[in-house]
Design a protein around this motif. Structure first.
Motif, short mmCIF file in Angstrom:
data_model
loop_
_atom_site.label_atom_id
_atom_site.label_comp_id
_atom_site.label_asym_id
_atom_site.label_seq_id
_atom_site.Cartn_x
_atom_site.Cartn_y
_atom_site.Cartn_z
N SER A 4 40.04 21.07 50.98
CA SER A 4 41.22 21.92 50.82
C SER A 4 41.21 22.99 51.91
N LEU A 6 43.68 26.35 53.42
CA LEU A 6 44.83 27.24 53.29
C LEU A 6 45.07 27.89 54.64
N GLY A 19 50.62 23.54 58.66
CA GLY A 19 50.28 22.76 57.47
C GLY A 19 50.93 21.39 57.46
N ASN A 49 52.14 31.25 53.59
CA ASN A 49 50.91 30.47 53.51
C ASN A 49 51.23 29.10 52.96
N CYS A 50 50.31 28.19 53.19
CA CYS A 50 50.44 26.85 52.62
C CYS A 50 49.04 26.29 52.43
N THR A 51 48.94 25.42 51.46
CA THR A 51 47.67 24.76 51.17
C THR A 51 47.84 23.27 51.41
N THR A 63 46.57 22.14 43.61
CA THR A 63 46.14 23.53 43.69
C THR A 63 44.62 23.63 43.55
N ARG A 64 44.08 24.68 44.13
CA ARG A 64 42.65 24.96 44.05
C ARG A 64 42.44 26.46 43.91
N LEU A 67 38.69 27.39 47.96
CA LEU A 67 39.07 26.53 49.06
C LEU A 67 37.90 26.25 49.99
N VAL A 70 39.77 28.56 54.88
CA VAL A 70 40.94 29.42 55.00
C VAL A 70 41.11 29.73 56.48
#
Length: 185
Positions: A4, A6, A19, A49-51, A63-64, A67, A70
């Motif tokens: 993951s 971000l 992203g 922001n984006c994951t 979702t997490r 992460l 980052v």
């Protein structure tokens, strides 16, 4: 493998595009991927922001809480998201705008002079491509070749921008972050 990441900064830094480019590159390699954008009401100048989650198997949740990585493009993002890096994770900082060092001893911080590299490439608008090049070359999410192909396909419509983005990608990929353990390829 499931990782993951971000990306966070302010509107106008290309965080959402970064992203999406990573997600497209993961798709290019037939990996499973999720892309979850988040941004404030005002785009340019507001928070963004984006994951992205990349996996070799189906992803149960997009979702997490914690992460693997980052990428902070500005100081506000550093302050807000540094606590979400899981122990053993990686915090990549645009040290052109982030003069801070993490106090956490359980994560690795890598600093990249991304704004300076982007200007060397020809425009501060290539900041996101600098970061993508660095991540693709040094971290085991997607191959450098897949990421470079996606940059060409998605950002290469005009020759002027194609050359600038190619240079930015190479500058990011070739940036030497020192001895930090990046989950090297």
């Amino acid at each position: 493998m499931e990782k993951s990441i971000l990306f966070a900064g302010f509107g106008g830094q290309g965080v959402q595009t970064l992203g999406k480019l990573l997600a497209y590159a993961a798709n290019e390699e037939e990996k499973y991927v999720t892309f979850s954008p988040a941004y404030g009401g005002e785009m340019r100048g507001g928070t963004s922001n984006c994951t992205v989650i990349v996996s070799d198997r189906q992803i149960g949740s997009p979702t997490r809480e914690r992460l693997d990585m980052v990428v902070a493009m500005n100081i506000e993002s550093f302050r807000r998201f540094e606590p979400q890096v899981k122990p053993g994770g990686l915090l990549i900082c645009n040290d052109s705008l982030i003069p801070l060092k993490t106090e956490r001893e359980d994560i690795t911080q890598v600093n990249i002079p991304a704004n300076e590299l982007a200007l060397e490439a020809g425009s501060d608008k290539t900041l996101n491509v600098i970061m993508l090049g660095f991540i693709a070359a040094h971290y085991d999410l997607v191959s450098k070749e897949a990421a470079e192909k996606i940059v060409e396909e998605k950002l290469g419509k005009k020759e002027k921008f194609r050359a600038m983005n190619q240079k930015a990608f190479i500058l990011g990929a070739n940036y030497d972050a020192g001895t930090a353990d990046l989950g090297n390829k």
